[in-house]
Design an enzyme around this catalytic site. Sequence first.
Site, PDB file in Angstrom:
ATOM      1  N   GLY A  12       0.806  -1.223   0.000  1.00 43.89           N
ATOM      2  CA  GLY A  12       0.000   0.000   0.000  1.00 43.89           C
ATOM      3  C   GLY A  12       0.834   1.266   0.000  1.00 43.89           C
ATOM      4  O   GLY A  12       0.650   2.138  -0.846  1.00 43.89           O
TER       5      GLY A  12
ATOM      6  N   MET B 283       4.678   3.200   2.077  1.00 44.83           N
ATOM      7  CA  MET B 283       5.853   2.965   2.912  1.00 44.83           C
ATOM      8  C   MET B 283       6.278   4.249   3.610  1.00 44.83           C
ATOM      9  O   MET B 283       6.399   5.300   2.985  1.00 44.83           O
ATOM     10  CB  MET B 283       6.983   2.420   2.017  1.00 44.83           C
ATOM     11  CG  MET B 283       8.259   2.135   2.769  1.00 44.83           C
ATOM     12  SD  MET B 283       8.005   0.859   4.039  1.00 44.83           S
ATOM     13  CE  MET B 283       9.152   1.428   5.282  1.00 44.83           C
ATOM     14  N   GLU B 284       6.547   4.110   4.904  1.00 43.25           N
ATOM     15  CA  GLU B 284       6.757   5.260   5.784  1.00 43.25           C
ATOM     16  C   GLU B 284       8.182   5.788   5.830  1.00 43.25           C
ATOM     17  O   GLU B 284       8.580   6.371   6.848  1.00 43.25           O
ATOM     18  CB  GLU B 284       6.324   4.866   7.197  1.00 43.25           C
ATOM     19  CG  GLU B 284       7.244   3.833   7.917  1.00 43.25           C
ATOM     20  CD  GLU B 284       6.806   2.385   7.796  1.00 43.25           C
ATOM     21  OE1 GLU B 284       6.083   2.062   6.817  1.00 43.25           O
ATOM     22  OE2 GLU B 284       7.192   1.563   8.645  1.00 43.25           O
TER      23      GLU B 284
ATOM     24  N   HIS C 213      -1.845   6.499   8.302  1.00 44.19           N
ATOM     25  CA  HIS C 213      -1.026   5.367   8.758  1.00 44.19           C
ATOM     26  C   HIS C 213       0.465   5.666   8.569  1.00 44.19           C
ATOM     27  O   HIS C 213       1.258   5.534   9.504  1.00 44.19           O
ATOM     28  CB  HIS C 213      -1.435   4.112   7.986  1.00 44.19           C
ATOM     29  CG  HIS C 213      -0.677   2.875   8.356  1.00 44.19           C
ATOM     30  ND1 HIS C 213      -1.172   1.938   9.224  1.00 44.19           N
ATOM     31  CD2 HIS C 213       0.547   2.427   7.978  1.00 44.19           C
ATOM     32  CE1 HIS C 213      -0.291   0.968   9.363  1.00 44.19           C
ATOM     33  NE2 HIS C 213       0.775   1.231   8.608  1.00 44.19           N
ATOM     34  N   GLU C 214       0.831   6.076   7.374  1.00 47.97           N
ATOM     35  CA  GLU C 214       2.256   6.314   7.107  1.00 47.97           C
ATOM     36  C   GLU C 214       2.760   7.510   7.899  1.00 47.97           C
ATOM     37  O   GLU C 214       3.882   7.502   8.407  1.00 47.97           O
ATOM     38  CB  GLU C 214       2.512   6.496   5.607  1.00 47.97           C
ATOM     39  CG  GLU C 214       1.977   5.372   4.712  1.00 47.97           C
ATOM     40  CD  GLU C 214       2.336   3.965   5.150  1.00 47.97           C
ATOM     41  OE1 GLU C 214       3.396   3.779   5.783  1.00 47.97           O
ATOM     42  OE2 GLU C 214       1.537   3.036   4.881  1.00 47.97           O
TER      43      GLU C 214
ATOM     44  N   HIS D 114       3.375   6.498  11.483  1.00 47.49           N
ATOM     45  CA  HIS D 114       4.612   5.726  11.642  1.00 47.49           C
ATOM     46  C   HIS D 114       5.797   6.622  12.011  1.00 47.49           C
ATOM     47  O   HIS D 114       6.780   6.136  12.565  1.00 47.49           O
ATOM     48  CB  HIS D 114       4.963   5.014  10.332  1.00 47.49           C
ATOM     49  CG  HIS D 114       4.445   3.606  10.221  1.00 47.49           C
ATOM     50  ND1 HIS D 114       4.521   2.694  11.241  1.00 47.49           N
ATOM     51  CD2 HIS D 114       3.895   2.940   9.165  1.00 47.49           C
ATOM     52  CE1 HIS D 114       4.014   1.526  10.827  1.00 47.49           C
ATOM     53  NE2 HIS D 114       3.623   1.659   9.574  1.00 47.49           N
TER      54      HIS D 114
ATOM     55  N   GLU E   8       3.388  -2.058  13.456  1.00 51.85           N
ATOM     56  CA  GLU E   8       2.239  -2.172  12.546  1.00 51.85           C
ATOM     57  C   GLU E   8       0.906  -2.278  13.282  1.00 51.85           C
ATOM     58  O   GLU E   8      -0.054  -1.599  12.943  1.00 51.85           O
ATOM     59  CB  GLU E   8       2.439  -3.331  11.572  1.00 51.85           C
ATOM     60  CG  GLU E   8       3.604  -3.137  10.600  1.00 51.85           C
ATOM     61  CD  GLU E   8       3.534  -1.839   9.801  1.00 51.85           C
ATOM     62  OE1 GLU E   8       2.472  -1.193   9.752  1.00 51.85           O
ATOM     63  OE2 GLU E   8       4.575  -1.465   9.217  1.00 51.85           O
TER      64      GLU E   8
HETATM   65  N1  TRP Z   1       5.568  -0.546   6.419  1.00 53.96           N
HETATM   66  C1  TRP Z   1       4.634  -0.491   5.335  1.00 53.96           C
HETATM   67  C2  TRP Z   1       3.308  -0.072   5.911  1.00 53.96           C
HETATM   68  O1  TRP Z   1       2.913  -0.532   6.931  1.00 53.96           O
HETATM   69  C3  TRP Z   1       4.490  -1.824   4.658  1.00 53.96           C
HETATM   70  C4  TRP Z   1       5.205  -2.025   3.373  1.00 53.96           C
HETATM   71  C5  TRP Z   1       5.209  -1.213   2.326  1.00 53.96           C
HETATM   72  C6  TRP Z   1       5.940  -3.164   2.964  1.00 53.96           C
HETATM   73  N2  TRP Z   1       5.900  -1.781   1.291  1.00 53.96           N
HETATM   74  C7  TRP Z   1       6.351  -2.968   1.661  1.00 53.96           C
HETATM   75  C8  TRP Z   1       6.287  -4.343   3.575  1.00 53.96           C
HETATM   76  C9  TRP Z   1       7.087  -3.918   0.968  1.00 53.96           C
HETATM   77  C10 TRP Z   1       7.030  -5.290   2.884  1.00 53.96           C
HETATM   78  C11 TRP Z   1       7.428  -5.081   1.584  1.00 53.96           C
HETATM   79  O2  TRP Z   1       2.611   0.729   5.419  1.00 53.96           O
HETATM   80 ZN    ZN Z   2       2.536   0.257   8.547  1.00 55.78          ZN
END
Ligand code: TRP
Ligand code: ZN
Length: 867
Positions: free
Chosen positions: A262, A264-265, A298-299, A302, A321
Site C-alpha cells: 500500500g 511505505m513510511e 497510517h504512514e 509511523h 504495525e
Molecule cells: N511498512 C509499510 C506499511 O505498513 C508496509 C510495506 C510497504 C511493505 N511496502 C512494503 C512491507 C514492501 C514489505 C514489503 O505501510
Molecule cells: Zn505500517
Amino acid sequence: MKTDTPQTVYLKDYTVPAYLVDTVDLDFNIETGGTTVTATLAMRRNPAAASQPLILDGDELETLSVTVDGHQVPFAATASTLTISDLPESFTLQTVVRIDPDKNTRLSGLYRSADGYFTQCEAQGFRRITWFLDRPDVMSTYTVTLHADQATYPVLLANGNPVDAGQEANGRHWAKWADPFKKPAYLFAVVAGKLDVLKDTFKTASGRSVQLAIYVEPGKLDQCPHAMAALQKSMKWDEERFGLECDLDHYMIVAVGDFNMGAMENKGLNIFNTKYVLARSDVATDVDFENIDRVVAHEYFHNWTGNRVTCRDWFQLSLKEGLTVFRDQEFGADLHNRQTARIREVRGLRAAQFPEDAGPMAHPIRPASFVEINNFYTSTVYEKGAEVIRMIQTLIGRDGFRKGMDEYFRRHDGQAVTCEDFVAAMAAASGFDFTQFMRWYNQSGTPHVAADGYFDAESKTYTLTCTQSNTRASDEQPYLIPIRVALFAEDGTLLPGSERLLQMTATTQSFVFNEVSEEPVPSLLRDFSAPVTLDFDYTPEQLTLLLAHESDLFNAWEAGQRLASTLILDATAAIAAGQAPVWPGSFVDAARRLLQTQAQRGAAFVAEALTLPGESTLAEALDVVNPDALHAARNALRRHLAEQLEGEFSGLYAGLAPNTAYAPSSEQAGRRALRNVCLGYLLELDTPAVRQLALQQFRGADNMTDQFAALSVLANVNADTCPERDTALADFYARWQHEALVVDKWLAVQSTSRRPDTLATVKTLTAHPAFDIGNPNKVYSLIRAFGANLARFNAADGSAYAFIAERVIELHDRNPQVASRLARCFDRWKKFDASRQAHARAALESIRDHAGLSRDVLEVVTRSLGG
Ligand code: TRP
Ligand code: ZN
C-alpha cells in the site's frame, strides 16, 4: 538465481549486531544501463558484542571495490554476504557496487517505474542497493547525493532536508540531502523522476512550519488535494489525541504505479502506491477516499510509531504495525463514522485474519520464526495486532493508554525495541498487570468463547458462564479476554447498571449480575472487545431484539449477522441435500424494520446491516465446505429478501437519490452505500426494468461510487445474454482506459463476478492490453481477487487451482513478494471435499516442484502442503 538454501530464522536466536554504523554517506550515479552506488560508512565495533568478523548483507550486487580506511582489503563474498576480518575498533568502510534498477522486477531495492526510479527497502531491500548491516537495530545518520540526467529526471529526492544541488557535464545534475534523524536502513528512500508536485504547509502546535509536498505522475495534480488534506488532518489529529508533533522540516509523499504493497513510511519521504494517493470524485469511490485518509494517516503516524521508536528485529513487526493500524483506525473513526468503521474492521478481520489464523500460515502477532519476513506482513500482524493494542486501551482506558504512550516515548525515543518494551510502558503508566495478556503476542489461533446464561428469579441474579478454548492448540494457556457486556430486558431496554467490562482470565469463569428481575438478553462482546469467536445459544427472537434495540451499533449489526449466518448455513445444508431452503418470515420482518430505522441509526449502519456475511467468513463455520451450495444459499436469501421487500427497496432507492453535489463526506457516503445496497437487491430480481435502472444509474452518475456500484451489479447478472452488462463493461473501459486505477476496478469487477464463466473471462483478460503481470495492482485486481472468489476459485474440476498455480509459477522469479501473496489463495484448500483437495494438492505440488523457487513462495507452499 540464488543458490543459498532457505534458512529458518528464530526469534530466540537474536543477538546484538557485531558492528554499528554511525554515519552513512551514499552517492548514486544513475545512468542508463546501470547505477553505481558508493557507500562510505563510519563504523565501529559494538561494545556490547564479542569481537568477530564483519558480515554485511547484500543481494544482487556487483562489487567493484571494497576499502577500509582508504586501503583495499581482502574480503570473502557470497551472493548474500561480504565478510571482512581483522578490523580495527573503528574504521571507514567504503564499497562501490553496480546495480541494475531497470531489470529489477521485484520492486524491492532501487527500481524503475514509468516516471523514474523509486526505492522500497522494508524489510530487506536496502541490501539490494549496497552492502550493509541490513537490520532495524542498526541506526545511522544518512547523507545522500544523487546524480542523473536533468531533462529525464528533474526531481531528485532523498530523506531529510535538501542541502545543495548543481549542474554537471553532459546535461546532468545532482542533489544532496541530509537526514538529521538516525534511522534503520529499511526507512531509507530515494526518488529520481519526472514528476509534478502539489505543495502546501502545516503549522505545528509549537509553531514550526513543515513544508508538505506530494509528487505524482505528470498531469495528475488534480487528483492530489484529497491526500494533501488527509495529511494535514492526520498531523493535527496526532497532536490532539497523542500530543505527537511532526519533527520534520520537509514531509514528502511520492506516488508510484508499480508498488508491492500500500505505502511505505520512509523518514520524511513516504512512497505510496498511486491507489492510496490519487482521487477525484469521477475516478475514485467513497471507499477509495476513506482508504486514502487511512493510509496517508497510517504512514504519517509511523513517523512516531515505527520511525522515532523502531523495531529491534523483524519479529517485533507488530510493535509498529499493530499500533499504527490501531492509530489509523482511531483517526478514521474520529473523521468518519465510528460505529460503521468498527463494523467494517471486524468484517475485514473475519474475512481475512480469522481464516489465516485457522490455516497453514497461522502465526502469533509476534511470530517465533520465519523463512522470508515478507511473508509476515499479514492481516495477523497488522489487523489482529491492532485488536491487541485496542484491548490494551480497553483494559486501562483511554487516559491510561495515553499515559502509556507518553511513557513509551519517554523511555524509548530513538531506540529499536521489542513488544515487551511497549507493554511494559503501558503497565508502568497504568499499574495494570499485563503478564497473562502477553499470551496474545505469543500464541496463534482465534480463541473461542462459549457463553451460557443462568437466571435465578429468587436471588434476582443472572450468572454468565464463559469457557474459552484455543481452536488451534489445546495445550496453550488461557488468554486474558476483555468482554464488554450489557443486559437487555424483553422490551428492548438496557437494564440499568448492567454495562460491564468482564475480564476473563481462566478457562472457565462465571460472572454474576445482581438485581436482575427478569430473564435478560445478554449482549456480549460489545464493540467487538476481543478478537475471538463467541457462541451463545440465542433464540432468533433474542437476536431480533438486539438487532432492533442494541445501542451499541456494532452488536446490533452482529445480531443481524448471526441471524443471517444461521439461515444461510442451514440453507447450504438443505441445498447440498437437494432440498429447497426455507426462510422464516421473521427474518424478512426484521429486515423491513431495519430499513425503517435509517433516519435514527443512519443510512451507513443500515447498509452494513443489510449486507449478508461473506462467503469466506461463512465458510469458516463449516467443517467441509460445499462452495456451490454455500454460494447458492447466500444468493437465494438475497433473492428472497428482494422478492419480499421489493417495494421497500425501490422506495428507498428513489428516496435516497442524490440531492446535492457530490462530496466524499461520511453522511453522503452512507446514503450512497444504502442506495446501492438497495440497487443490488433489486438486481437479484433480474427483470428488464431493474437492468434498465442499473444501466441508467451507470450512465447518469456524476461520481465513481454510483457508476461503479451500477457496473458491479450488472457484472453479476447471471443470464446468458445481458446486453446491459456488455454495454456497461465496454463503455466503462472505453471511457477510463487511460486511468490505470480505474482499469484495475474494471478488471476486479469481472474477476469477482458471480457468473459461472468467470474463470474463462479472467483467462481472456490476462491477454488483454489492460493487463500487465509485472504490475502488482493489476495482478491483485485480476488474479488474486479471482482467487478470493470462493465459488469460482474452488470450481469442482480444479481448473481454477491450476490457473492460479500457473500464475504463481509465472511470477515467482519476476516478483517473489507478489507471487507469494498469490500462493496464499490456496490457504483454505483443506476445507473442501476430497476431490477438490486432490486437485488443490496437485496444483500446490506443481508449484513446489518448480526448480529454483523463491524463498517467499517456497515457504508458503511448503506450509500449505503441511511440511
Ligand atoms: N511498512 C509499510 C506499511 O505498513 C508496509 C510495506 C510497504 C511493505 N511496502 C512494503 C512491507 C514492501 C514489505 C514489503 O505501510
Ligand atoms: Zn505500517
